[in-house]
Structure formats: C-alpha cells, structure tokens
Design an enzyme around this catalytic site. Structure first.
Site, PDB file in Angstrom:
ATOM      1  N   PRO A   1      18.166  -8.903  13.112  1.00  5.08           N
ATOM      2  CG  PRO A   1      19.724  -7.222  13.566  1.00  5.08           C
ATOM      3  CD  PRO A   1      18.276  -7.438  13.269  1.00  5.08           C
TER       4      PRO A   1
ATOM      5  CG  ASP B   1      16.319  -6.659  17.258  1.00  4.35           C
ATOM      6  OD1 ASP B   1      17.390  -6.374  16.687  1.00  4.35           O
ATOM      7  OD2 ASP B   1      15.217  -6.170  16.943  1.00  4.35           O
ATOM      8  CG  HIS B   2      23.590  -7.823  17.810  1.00  3.52           C
ATOM      9  ND1 HIS B   2      23.895  -7.026  18.884  1.00  3.52           N
ATOM     10  CD2 HIS B   2      24.746  -8.462  17.506  1.00  3.52           C
ATOM     11  CE1 HIS B   2      25.169  -7.160  19.208  1.00  3.52           C
ATOM     12  NE2 HIS B   2      25.707  -8.024  18.374  1.00  3.52           N
ATOM     13  NE  ARG B   3      16.578  -4.409  14.414  1.00  2.00           N
ATOM     14  CZ  ARG B   3      15.302  -4.176  14.103  1.00  2.00           C
ATOM     15  NH1 ARG B   3      15.018  -3.318  13.151  1.00  2.00           N
ATOM     16  NH2 ARG B   3      14.322  -4.802  14.715  1.00  2.00           N
TER      17      ARG B   3
END
Ligand code: CAO
Length: 540
Positions: free
Chosen positions: A336, A512-514
């Site tokens: 994401p 990376d939004h994780r």
C-alpha cells in the site's frame, strides 16, 4: 484381455451420481489414476483404475446413477505382465481420494470464556500428516454456521470444517501448511448472546461409522470423519465463500498456483472439475476473452485488436524493461503506497555546489545535487531506522538494516535499472559523486553485475535533470520507502517581511503504509529537508 472396473464398496449408500469423467478410451492409466468421480449427497470420491493399462472404454457418463458393482470402464491389460494385474477395487491401502464436508454439529467446537467458541479439528481417526490447506476466514470476519473456516487434508482426503455457529472470527490460530491433529485449535469465534454451550451432537445424524462407509475408504475417509446430513451438504454448495471441489482438483490448483475461488465450476451444482482449472490457466496464459478475475482477484484488461482503429506495430519490451515491469507491478500490487510531498530549500547548497565547480573539474568529477541528497538520506535513515528496513513475510516484524546501501534509478536506453551505492553513509560528497557517475556509466553501457544491483536498503529516483514538479515513485519492495526528486525551481518564499527568491527542490517520498505511518513520513521528509537546507548539519 480387457478387465472391467467396477464401482467399489460405497457402504450404506445405495446409489451415487457420476459427476466427472477423468479418462477416455485410449488413455494410458496407472493404478492410482482416477477414472471417474462419484458423489452422494454427502461425499465425493474418485474411483481410481486400480490397475495399469490402456482404457478400452469408459462405460458411464456424467449424470449416470450407479451402485456398487456397476461397470464403469474396461481396461486393456495385454501390455502388462500378468503379475502386474491387480484387483481393481476395494484396495483399502490404496486410499481413494475423498472430499468430505463436516456437518455443523460435528465440528469440534468447545466453549471458552465469555462469548467465545473454539473451533478445533474434529475426530480425524487414524489420519496422519494432516495439514491445513486453506484458511477461509480472517479475524474480524462475520460467519454463519455453514461457512467454511478451514480445509484440512491428509494424503488421501480433504475435509472442510465449517464454523458450526454464527459469529465473528476473533482469531485464527493456523495458517496454510500448519500441521494439525485432532483437537488442534483452529479458530476462536465470538458468538452472540448465550450461545456458548458446546454444539451438541445431532442425534439424528447417522453414526460416523456409517458415514465412513459411505465414503468408501475406511482408512482414509473414516479417519477424516465424513459427511453429515443432506442439509449440511446442501449448504456446502450455496455458501458463497466455499469452494466445491475434490482433493485432486484442489491439489492440481495448488500445483498450478490457481485460487479456486476464482474458478467457475462446470460440474453438477457448480462443482469445480480438473478441466475447469486447466481452462482457467489457459485463459490466463492467453490473457484473452472477457475480463477474468486473476489469481489475486484482479480483473484482466481485455486484449484489444488495435489494428481495427489504425496501423500498429508490435515491438517487444527489452529484457530489462520487461523484468522491471514485473518488479514494479508486484510492488504496486503488494504494497500500500502513500506519497508524502515536500520542498527543500537548496539555495545555500546550490551556492556551495557552485563554489566546488573548479575543484570538481580538477578532480574530473561532476557534482550534482544527487550526491548531497544521498548523503542527507543516510543521515535521515539513521534518525528514522524503520525507513531503512523491510517487513518480514507475515508483516509482523521489522528487519532493521544496520547498513546504508542506497539504490538510485538510472534511465538507460534499455530501460530503468537501479544500481546500489554500498555503504553510502561512509562516503564523502566527492566519493559519492564518483560512485554515482561510475555506476550510472556502467548501467548505460550494460556493464552492471548482479552484485551492483543488490542489497539496497533505501532508494532514490531523481528526475531533477529531466523536469516535473512531483511524482509518485514505486517502492523497490521489500524496501519500505523511496525518495523521488523532481526539478529544482526558483520560487518566491515569504521570509516574514518580504518574498525572497529561493531554490526549492520538490521531494516525493513513497512509503509502505503497513510499515510507516503518515506522521512518521512527514517527520522524515521534514528532517531531510532541514538537512538539505543547511548542509552544515551533515557534518554534525
Ligand atoms: N533539479 C535541477 N537540476 C538538476 C537536478 C534537480 N533536481 N538534479 C540534477 N540536476 C542537474 C545536474 O546538476 C546537472 O546539471 P549540471 O551539470 O549543470 O550541474 C544536470 O541536471 C544533469 O544531471 P545528471 O542527470 O547527469 O546527473 P544526476 O546526478 O542528477 O543524476 C542519474 C544521475 C543517473 C540519476 C540520472 O542521470 C538519471 O538517470 N535519472 C533518471 C532516473 C529515473 O529515470 N527515474 C525514474 C524512475 S521511476 O520510473
């Protein structure tokens, strides 16, 4: 001499339906090769040849109703030594493959505290090496009693384990490949109201042994329990998330990397047969036809004949571009992405860089803003270690890297490549400039070795020399962030009293939004901007 192959012992069941024909006249078959698949309202079963030879004829068709002893095929044994001929049926050690569905009341669910129910592996008899082959639920998911939660499989049979109660999945304790035994906790279910009592065995269900016989393979099906009431079997086909397929089809799908949820079944009541899996793969390979959901559930873009609209030419992608396309696509689908934009004031840095021109010429080195940007990135990465990291496969742990290898995108005639400056944090601006020039030259003359392009912990993509005000770089997964640099522009900036001309460098950090949240990304880019605005800080 042709030998007749018969329907084997199918226990208490009088008649079963032929739902799939797996061999045709002229086929060479081995003893374990399935000839047909039969199904009762409780279980499905593959009937293997039992002997090796050439199929002379298959004497049943899909939809036929058959009973024990019915002739299903004739197999020519002539080519085989007499000693190879075996009795075709009732070889229990051979283990026919059986697909069974556990009725709700048989699921080994047990109450725990509060509104929780534990769903455990039910009686699997003597089966050994039982593994989870499918986990159909995730935490937070609402399920009804009939919904499939887990599929387990021995080497002979697969078993679908339903929720048994309506509720919400609180936690999943197994994953694909987990080895389980009777009683292993699979899923904890949160149930409403006072439904915490253990599911009571439905006395109206036939005893398990008779169901075992129904499946026709005592050592396999019996050990895995077996089918339940017709009602449960009916639910199997109507519940949306459940896949209606036998173990051999599931195995084929696994081997080919096909998610059965994406395959439409052409068998009775939507059952997926091997041909469905093969057709699915063929359609994916061709990429043709109507948009078919891909393995990941992504609809394909339909192939278009552009020549209908005007002249066209087909030109293959270069090897580098094709490889890059795959990597970029994979990253875009898996990670994401969010991009944080900022502008760094490079007025002082550019003034300083101008003073280095003569010395650079003497040293035969070109100094561009990129060397300073790489240097500043190393400082910022040390301050924010999670940007110089990867997530592990389960996205449960950071792997923090204590090295600072910076990849940078180079535009070449053959496509984009990303050489890596190893231990960039140990280098000064002259050394970094030299390394950038050397690697870029190697990239453009296709002299980069694999080692030159491996091991990056963070990447930079600079389009500054080309133009643009901002863009969204794609992360070089498994890295978690990449810095995009666009073109420096002189803009009026308010200094509190008046507008003054400043050289502003657009920065675009994709992350990376994780792994990284927005506030962290904002702080990282602000810190980087401060470092670039006052490069004296790079010496602190
Ligand atoms: N703003 C304004 N000018 C810039 C600049 C910026 N952000 N960055 C570089 N420049 C200037 C340089 O200073 C140089 O001018 P001078 O010689 O007058 O100083 C000129 O632009 C050319 O620079 P360069 O491109 O030769 O060198 P570089 O160090 O900036 O970049 C490299 C090297 C290899 C990164 C670059 O040539 C390149 O290939 N960039 C493309 C990367 C790319 O394709 N990214 C997209 C990936 S995603 O699809």
């Amino acid at each position: 001499m042709a030998q007749e192959i018969l329907i084997p012992d199918i226990g208490d069941i009088d008649e079963v339906e032929v739902i799939e024909i797996c061999a045709a006249a002229g086929d060479q078959v081995g003893p374990d090769d399935a000839l047909i698949v039969i199904e009762s309202d409780k279980a499905s079963m593959e009937v293997p040849a039992g002997i090796g030879g050439v199929v002379e004829a298959v004497t049943v068709a899909v939809g036929d109703t058959v009973a024990e002893g019915h002739v299903i095929a004739r197999i020519e044994l002539a080519a085989l030594p007499v000693s190879d001929a075996q009795e075709p049926v009732a070889d229990e050690s051979r283990g026919e493959e059986v697909s069974v569905s556990v009725p709700d009341a048989e699921v080994a669910a047990s109450p725990s505290t509060g509104g929780e129910l534990e769903i455990r592996v039910p009686d699997i008899g003597e089966a050994e090496d039982v593994v989870v082959i499918e986990v159909a639920v995730t935490a937070g998911q609402a399920v009804s009693a009939d919904d499939l939660v887990v599929v387990v499989e021995s080497d002979k049979a697969s078993m679908e384990i339903p929720a048994g109660h309506a509720g919400t999945v609180l936690s999943v304790h197994v994953s694909d490949g987990s080895e389980v035994t009777e009683g292993t906790l699979l899923v904890t279910l949160g149930v409403d109201g006072a439904a915490q009592a253990p599911p009571v065995a439905d006395e109206s269900l036939p005893p398990q042994s008779s169901q075992v016989a129904a499946a026709g393979a005592p050592d396999a099906a019996g050990s895995l329990g077996a089918a339940g009431s017709p009602g449960a079997a009916g639910a199997e086909q109507t519940t949306g998330s459940r896949v209606y397929a036998g173990p051999a089809v599931r195995r084929l799908a696994r081997e080919l990397g096909v998610e059965l949820e994406s395959v439409s079944g052409s068998g009775g009541r939507g059952r997926i047969v091997k041909d469905d899996v093969k057709s699915f793969v063929k359609s994916r390979m061709k990429g043709a036809g109507a948009p078919v959901p891909a393995a990941g559930g992504i609809p394909q873009i339909p192939e278009v004949d552009f020549s209908k609209f005007g002249p066209v030419e087909t030109e293959p992608l270069s090897r580098i571009r094709a490889a890059g396309a795959g990597n970029l696509h994979r990253s875009w689908l898996n990670v994401p992405h969010v991009t944080q934009h900022d502008e760094a004031d490079l007025t002082e840095l550019e003034a300083f860089r101008a003073t280095l021109k003569e010395e650079a010429a003497r040293r035969s080195v070109r100094i561009t803003p990129l060397a300073f940007i790489v240097k500043a990135c190393c400082y910022a990465l040390k301050e924010f270690p999670t940007f110089n990291a990867s997530l592990d496969q389960q996205a449960k742990n950071f792997i923090l890297k204590r090295y600072y290898h910076i990849g940078f995108a180079v535009d070449t005639d053959e496509g984009l490549v990303v050489p890596v400056i190893k231990d960039a944090d140990q280098m000064g601006i002259w050394e970094l400039s030299g390394a950038i020039a050397e690697l870029a030259e190697k990239a453009r003359t296709q002299k980069l070795g694999m080692g030159d392009m491996q091991g990056a912990s963070f990447s930079v993509s600079s389009l500054g020399a080309i133009g643009g005000t901002a863009f969204t770089p794609i992360i070089n997964a498994p890295e978690v962030a990449i810095l995009g640099v666009a073109r420096l522009a002189t803009k009026p900036v308010w200094d509190g009293e008046t507008f003054v001309p400043r050289k502003l460098l657009p920065l675009s950090l994709s992350y990376d939004h994780r792994a990284i949240n927005g506030a962290e990304a904002g702080r990282f880019v602000s810190h980087l901007s401060e470092l670039l605005a006052d490069i004296r800080r790079l010496s602190l």
